[in-house]
Write a protein that holds these residues in place. Structure first.
Motif, PDB file in Angstrom:
ATOM      1  N   MET A   1       6.590  -6.162 -19.032  1.00  0.00           N
ATOM      2  CA  MET A   1       6.102  -6.506 -17.323  1.00  0.00           C
ATOM      3  C   MET A   1       4.749  -5.321 -16.673  1.00  0.00           C
ATOM      4  N   SER A   2       3.480  -5.437 -16.344  1.00  0.00           N
ATOM      5  CA  SER A   2       2.839  -4.344 -15.391  1.00  0.00           C
ATOM      6  C   SER A   2       3.707  -3.711 -14.561  1.00  0.00           C
ATOM      7  N   THR A   3       3.364  -2.410 -13.481  1.00  0.00           N
ATOM      8  CA  THR A   3       3.559  -1.803 -12.980  1.00  0.00           C
ATOM      9  C   THR A   3       2.346  -1.848 -11.718  1.00  0.00           C
ATOM     10  N   VAL A   4       2.496  -2.062 -10.819  1.00  0.00           N
ATOM     11  CA  VAL A   4       1.712  -2.243  -9.558  1.00  0.00           C
ATOM     12  C   VAL A   4       1.718  -1.118  -8.493  1.00  0.00           C
ATOM     13  N   ALA A   5       1.313  -0.265  -8.133  1.00  0.00           N
ATOM     14  CA  ALA A   5       1.488   0.081  -7.118  1.00  0.00           C
ATOM     15  C   ALA A   5       0.691  -0.123  -5.518  1.00  0.00           C
ATOM     16  N   VAL A   6       1.208  -0.665  -4.878  1.00  0.00           N
ATOM     17  CA  VAL A   6       0.590  -0.483  -3.437  1.00  0.00           C
ATOM     18  C   VAL A   6       0.832   0.499  -1.916  1.00  0.00           C
ATOM     19  N   VAL A   7      -0.666   1.608  -1.909  1.00  0.00           N
ATOM     20  CA  VAL A   7      -0.914   1.959  -1.228  1.00  0.00           C
ATOM     21  C   VAL A   7      -1.426   1.866  -0.288  1.00  0.00           C
ATOM     22  N   GLY A   8      -0.436   2.045   0.271  1.00  0.00           N
ATOM     23  CA  GLY A   8      -0.870   1.054   2.511  1.00  0.00           C
ATOM     24  C   GLY A   8      -0.074   0.502   2.592  1.00  0.00           C
ATOM     25  N   ALA A   9       0.557   0.347   3.358  1.00  0.00           N
ATOM     26  CA  ALA A   9       1.535  -1.388   3.735  1.00  0.00           C
ATOM     27  C   ALA A   9       0.708  -1.927   5.312  1.00  0.00           C
ATOM     28  N   GLY A  10       0.493  -2.200   5.228  1.00  0.00           N
ATOM     29  CA  GLY A  10      -0.624  -2.560   6.662  1.00  0.00           C
ATOM     30  C   GLY A  10      -0.869  -4.681   6.485  1.00  0.00           C
ATOM     31  N   VAL A  11      -1.852  -4.529   7.145  1.00  0.00           N
ATOM     32  CA  VAL A  11      -1.601  -6.079   6.498  1.00  0.00           C
ATOM     33  C   VAL A  11      -1.540  -6.559   5.417  1.00  0.00           C
ATOM     34  N   ILE A  12      -2.553  -5.858   5.187  1.00  0.00           N
ATOM     35  CA  ILE A  12      -3.658  -6.410   3.570  1.00  0.00           C
ATOM     36  C   ILE A  12      -2.662  -5.661   2.409  1.00  0.00           C
ATOM     37  N   GLY A  13      -1.634  -4.533   2.604  1.00  0.00           N
ATOM     38  CA  GLY A  13      -0.866  -3.921   1.195  1.00  0.00           C
ATOM     39  C   GLY A  13       0.253  -4.631   1.661  1.00  0.00           C
ATOM     40  N   LEU A  14       1.080  -5.534   2.602  1.00  0.00           N
ATOM     41  CA  LEU A  14       2.015  -5.860   2.482  1.00  0.00           C
ATOM     42  C   LEU A  14       2.103  -6.918   1.836  1.00  0.00           C
ATOM     43  N   SER A  15       0.573  -8.111   1.880  1.00  0.00           N
ATOM     44  CA  SER A  15       0.046  -9.047   1.425  1.00  0.00           C
ATOM     45  C   SER A  15       0.300  -9.011   0.055  1.00  0.00           C
ATOM     46  N   TRP A  16      -0.925  -8.288  -0.598  1.00  0.00           N
ATOM     47  CA  TRP A  16      -0.889  -8.127  -1.884  1.00  0.00           C
ATOM     48  C   TRP A  16       0.722  -7.976  -2.506  1.00  0.00           C
ATOM     49  N   ALA A  17       1.651  -6.539  -1.658  1.00  0.00           N
ATOM     50  CA  ALA A  17       2.840  -6.352  -2.722  1.00  0.00           C
ATOM     51  C   ALA A  17       3.219  -7.654  -2.767  1.00  0.00           C
ATOM     52  N   ARG A  18       3.588  -9.326  -1.267  1.00  0.00           N
ATOM     53  CA  ARG A  18       4.277 -10.261  -1.926  1.00  0.00           C
ATOM     54  C   ARG A  18       4.479 -11.282  -2.619  1.00  0.00           C
ATOM     55  N   LEU A  19       2.298 -10.754  -3.442  1.00  0.00           N
ATOM     56  CA  LEU A  19       1.605 -12.120  -4.553  1.00  0.00           C
ATOM     57  C   LEU A  19       2.404 -11.196  -5.390  1.00  0.00           C
ATOM     58  N   PHE A  20       1.872 -10.119  -5.995  1.00  0.00           N
ATOM     59  CA  PHE A  20       2.543  -8.815  -6.943  1.00  0.00           C
ATOM     60  C   PHE A  20       3.640  -9.558  -7.244  1.00  0.00           C
ATOM     61  N   ARG A  21       4.491  -9.432  -6.371  1.00  0.00           N
ATOM     62  CA  ARG A  21       6.453  -9.678  -6.496  1.00  0.00           C
ATOM     63  C   ARG A  21       6.369 -11.529  -6.747  1.00  0.00           C
ATOM     64  N   GLU A  22       5.273 -12.024  -6.244  1.00  0.00           N
ATOM     65  CA  GLU A  22       5.696 -13.473  -7.068  1.00  0.00           C
ATOM     66  C   GLU A  22       5.537 -13.714  -8.065  1.00  0.00           C
ATOM     67  N   HIS A  23       4.374 -12.885  -8.704  1.00  0.00           N
ATOM     68  CA  HIS A  23       3.853 -12.621 -10.154  1.00  0.00           C
ATOM     69  C   HIS A  23       4.908 -12.866 -10.858  1.00  0.00           C
ATOM     70  N   GLY A  24       5.502 -11.493 -10.601  1.00  0.00           N
ATOM     71  CA  GLY A  24       7.076 -10.837 -11.688  1.00  0.00           C
ATOM     72  C   GLY A  24       6.605  -9.331 -11.808  1.00  0.00           C
ATOM     73  N   MET A  25       5.857  -8.773 -11.078  1.00  0.00           N
ATOM     74  CA  MET A  25       5.289  -7.678 -11.189  1.00  0.00           C
ATOM     75  C   MET A  25       6.379  -6.790 -10.327  1.00  0.00           C
ATOM     76  N   THR A  26       6.327  -5.511 -11.596  1.00  0.00           N
ATOM     77  CA  THR A  26       7.699  -4.657 -10.772  1.00  0.00           C
ATOM     78  C   THR A  26       6.230  -3.868  -9.514  1.00  0.00           C
ATOM     79  N   VAL A  27       6.770  -3.924  -8.114  1.00  0.00           N
ATOM     80  CA  VAL A  27       6.376  -3.530  -7.690  1.00  0.00           C
ATOM     81  C   VAL A  27       6.208  -2.346  -6.571  1.00  0.00           C
ATOM     82  N   ARG A  28       5.527  -0.708  -6.869  1.00  0.00           N
ATOM     83  CA  ARG A  28       6.008   0.687  -5.922  1.00  0.00           C
ATOM     84  C   ARG A  28       4.841   0.492  -4.995  1.00  0.00           C
ATOM     85  N   ILE A  29       5.622   0.218  -3.387  1.00  0.00           N
ATOM     86  CA  ILE A  29       4.911   0.556  -2.192  1.00  0.00           C
ATOM     87  C   ILE A  29       4.920   2.267  -1.540  1.00  0.00           C
ATOM     88  N   THR A  30       4.212   3.115  -1.054  1.00  0.00           N
ATOM     89  CA  THR A  30       4.286   3.783   0.185  1.00  0.00           C
ATOM     90  C   THR A  30       3.082   3.409   1.202  1.00  0.00           C
TER      91      THR A  30
END
Ligand SMILES: NC(=O)c1ccc[n+]([C@@H]2O[C@H](COP(=O)([O-])OP(=O)(O)OC[C@H]3O[C@@H](n4cnc5c(N)ncnc54)[C@H](O)[C@@H]3O)[C@@H](O)[C@H]2O)c1
Length: 278
Positions: A1-30
């Motif tokens: 399973m892939s790991t994705v880092a989301v850098v910047g958690a504003g309007v766009i970063g939070l929405s990407w994080a949600r999509l990545f989680r919905e696809h089972g990826m490990t998500v780290r955010i900062t």
């Protein structure tokens, strides 16, 4: 399973994080925002620094502010700190990656520009910079496809890319029409959602025009109605948007952001479902 880092958690970063989680990826955010823990989606891991967020990432999606100097600093750090195989993608709306990879290795850096909110809207504009390798372009396309998105590769860097340039052209005329008192903001929105918006969800402007010409197709349209359309001179809105801002706030300011966003997402998902079924 892939790991994705989301850098910047504003309007766009939070929405990407949600999509990545919905696809089972490990998500780290900062993000330096103090309320980060309150806004991250479930099961997303918070990292205190950019370096810790990207340490074991396969993909990095950057969503910091649209600021050239900040993106330069951020990408120098991403190239230094992320594993060598990690693809470094930026959500940048207008700044091409060549502008923020000067003096660093940009072979795995490119734009993956979504439309808001990326967990709903399928398009991702994939824009390589001067240093981006072809392998990185292919990997970006595969990555976004695996998330159910529709990537479109754009072969020349142009500020605003394609989607935002089209949006800017329409927004400019919309602002002009409201400023001239031709329509209110709500009536302009009704014109678009009941005509162009609906049509463009099914066929783009070129196929729409090809069909608009009847059996004679785009040639017939271009040689007949097209003549008068080309002669139409479009307006230039004033440089001071204050009156327009007030008119839009009068139209929509009494509803909350969350109520309007929830309605938008529900309707957009309904359109997507209908399109998938047809
Ligand atoms: N809002 C949109 O409609 C939209 C659509 C597509 C792309 N984009 C692009 O996405 C990016 C983010 O836009 P947004 O609308 O989410 O902005 P935003 O202001 O909502 O979020 C930006 C976030 O970046 C954080 N940040 C600041 N410095 C940082 C750093 N050094 N490291 C990590 N995070 C940092 C801020 O605290 C903030 O939470 C921009 O490049 C923008 O052009 C925006």
């Amino acid at each position: 399973m892939s790991t994705v880092a989301v850098v910047g958690a504003g309007v766009i970063g939070l929405s990407w994080a949600r999509l990545f989680r919905e696809h089972g990826m490990t998500v780290r955010i900062t993000d330096p925002r103090p309320d980060l823990a309150e806004v991250v989606p479930d099961d997303v891991l918070i990292a205190p620094t950019v370096a810790e967020a990207v340490r074991d990432a396969d993909f990095v999606q950057e969503n910091g502010p649209e600021d050239l100097e900040l993106k330069k600093t951020l990408f120098a750090e991403l190239v230094r700190e992320a594993p060598e195989h990690a693809l470094l993608l930026s959500s940048s709306s207008a700044i091409p990656s060549t502008a923020f990879t000067e003096g660093i290795d940009g072979s795995r850096v490119l734009i993956g520009h979504p439309f808001n909110p990326p967990h709903v809207i399928p398009l991702v504009e994939v824009v390589p910079g001067e240093q981006t390798s072809e392998e990185s372009v292919t990997r970006a396309v595969e990555f976004y496809r695996s998330l159910g998105r529709t990537p479109v590769v754009e072969r020349k860097e142009i500020p605003g890319f394609v989607g935002n340039r089209l949006q800017a052209a329409l927004s400019r005329e919309a602002a002009y029409l409201v400023e001239q008192g031709v329509v209110t903001p709500a009536d302009l929105d009704a014109v678009v959602t009941n005509s162009l918006g609906l049509r463009w969800a099914a066929v783009g402007p070129f196929l729409g025009a090809h069909l608009g010409g009847g059996p004679g197709g785009y040639r017939h349209l271009a040689e007949h109605i097209g003549k008068s359309m080309r002669g139409l001179s479009l307006g230039t809105p004033s440089q001071d948007p204050e009156r327009l801002i007030r008119a839009v706030e009068d139209a929509y300011g009494s509803s909350t952001y969350s109520a309007l966003a929830e309605t938008r997402d529900r309707k957009q998902l309904a359109v997507l479902t209908a399109l998938e079924e047809n």
